[in-house]
Motif scaffolding. Structure first.
Motif, PDB file in Angstrom:
ATOM      1  N   TYR A   7     -83.292 -20.865 -45.849  1.00 24.30           N
ATOM      2  CA  TYR A   7     -82.012 -20.435 -45.280  1.00 24.30           C
ATOM      3  C   TYR A   7     -81.949 -18.907 -45.260  1.00 24.30           C
TER       4      TYR A   7
ATOM      5  N   THR B 114     -74.140 -22.353 -49.244  1.00 26.87           N
ATOM      6  CA  THR B 114     -75.598 -22.365 -49.139  1.00 26.87           C
ATOM      7  C   THR B 114     -76.236 -21.742 -50.369  1.00 26.87           C
TER       8      THR B 114
ATOM      9  N   ALA C  10     -78.630 -23.786 -53.133  1.00 25.07           N
ATOM     10  CA  ALA C  10     -80.061 -23.446 -53.065  1.00 25.07           C
ATOM     11  C   ALA C  10     -80.747 -23.601 -54.415  1.00 25.07           C
ATOM     12  N   ASP C  11     -81.993 -24.045 -54.385  1.00 25.09           N
ATOM     13  CA  ASP C  11     -82.787 -24.140 -55.612  1.00 25.09           C
ATOM     14  C   ASP C  11     -83.212 -22.753 -56.087  1.00 25.09           C
TER      15      ASP C  11
ATOM     16  N   ILE D 260     -82.938 -18.328 -54.945  1.00 29.27           N
ATOM     17  CA  ILE D 260     -82.359 -17.284 -54.089  1.00 29.27           C
ATOM     18  C   ILE D 260     -83.307 -16.097 -54.107  1.00 29.27           C
TER      19      ILE D 260
ATOM     20  N   ASN E 178     -85.413 -25.788 -51.725  1.00 28.21           N
ATOM     21  CA  ASN E 178     -84.628 -25.092 -50.711  1.00 28.21           C
ATOM     22  C   ASN E 178     -84.393 -23.660 -51.183  1.00 28.21           C
ATOM     23  N   ILE E 179     -84.740 -22.700 -50.336  1.00 29.89           N
ATOM     24  CA  ILE E 179     -84.618 -21.291 -50.715  1.00 29.89           C
ATOM     25  C   ILE E 179     -83.641 -20.576 -49.794  1.00 29.89           C
ATOM     26  N   ALA E 180     -82.727 -19.834 -50.405  1.00 28.74           N
ATOM     27  CA  ALA E 180     -81.799 -18.984 -49.649  1.00 28.74           C
ATOM     28  C   ALA E 180     -82.319 -17.547 -49.744  1.00 28.74           C
TER      29      ALA E 180
END
Length: 279
Positions: A6, A25, A29-30, A32, A77-79
């Protein structure tokens, strides 16, 4: 199954510009990934967001990019956030997005504040089309080459510039591009936000009298018209005769060359008839 990258826009000054979607988001997220983890931590704390931060910036992107990619491929999931604004606009987020896409990872933008568009829409200059050049090179020689290359871009030009270089850069723009109309925005969305509008020479005078502070966004009008190259000094009539000799119908050749040289088709036709009568 791979996770999602993201690209999360964050405020460029006013925290009120943080969107609910961006907050959600970052919360979900897992990981950042941030340019400046200390600065991002302040943002997270303001919005009561708990998250695991990873440092990712211009200096370590070659090493850290593959690390983030592996996390994504493992299903995380990475932001990704930048210091301010939209990741991928004049920052290392561009490289991470490219790496993720090349490896089949879904990339999702989470829109928000952006300095380029903020300055452009308030500039009073045409916004369509526009060209975004970000920061000019640091060395004078490279800046000159870049400005020469961009001199005749048929669009409004948007540039970023630091306060300690702003006057020097504007003087170089004046010397190479001429005294165009322009606007600049500084401290955008912040308490001391300022928009200034006028000509390049007027901007130089203003900034010499008023100490430049904060990051600047320059919005500069396009050149009025590019002068013809030496190759364009050809007689339009010779160009018409050459096209006809190549098998192009006379009417079509006249229309094409008249448009190319920006002259009335009737005048070109009359010259052609007169030439043929002499023969």
């Amino acid at each position: 199954m791979p996770g999602t990258l993201y690209l999360v826009a964050t405020p460029i000054g006013n925290l009120g510009d943080m969107t609910p979607r961006a907050v959600q988001t970052l919360t979900d997220a897992d990981l950042i990934a941030a340019e400046d983890t200390r600065r991002t931590l302040q943002l997270l704390n303001h919005f009561s967001i708990k998250g695991k931060l990873i440092h990712y910036d211009e200096n370590n992107k070659e090493k850290q990019g593959p690390v983030l990619l592996q996390e994504l491929l493992d299903g995380k999931n990475i932001a990704l956030v930048t210091d301010a604004g939209f990741p991928g606009i004049s920052d290392p987020g561009e490289a991470m997005a490219k790496l993720a896409i090349e490896n089949g990872v879904t990339v999702v933008p989470v829109p928000g504040a952006n300095a380029c568009l903020t300055a452009l829409v308030a500039s009073g200059l045409p916004s369509t089309p526009f060209f975004f050049g970000a920061f000019l090179p640091k060395s004078k020689k490279n800046r000159k080459e870049q400005l020469e290359k961009w001199k005749w871009i048929p669009a409004t030009v948007v540039l970023y510039e630091a306060p300690h270089r702003i006057v020097t850069v504007l003087e170089e723009i004046l010397a190479i591009w001429g005294d165009r109309q322009m606007a600049f925005g500084r401290e955008l969305t912040k308490l001391h936000e300022e928009f200034w509008r006028g000509s390049v020479s007027q901007a130089i005078s203003y900034l010499k009298e008023n100490l430049p502070r904060g990051e600047f966004v320059l919005v500069i009008a396009q050149a009025e018209e590019k002068p013809p190259d030496d190759a364009d000094n050809t007689d339009p009539l010779d160009a018409v005769k050459e096209r006809i000799a190549q098998g192009v119908p006379k009417k079509e050749a006249l229309s094409e060359i008249a448009k190319q040289f920006k002259i009335p088709k009737r005048d070109l036709y009359n010259r052609l008839i007169q030439e043929q009568e002499k023969e």
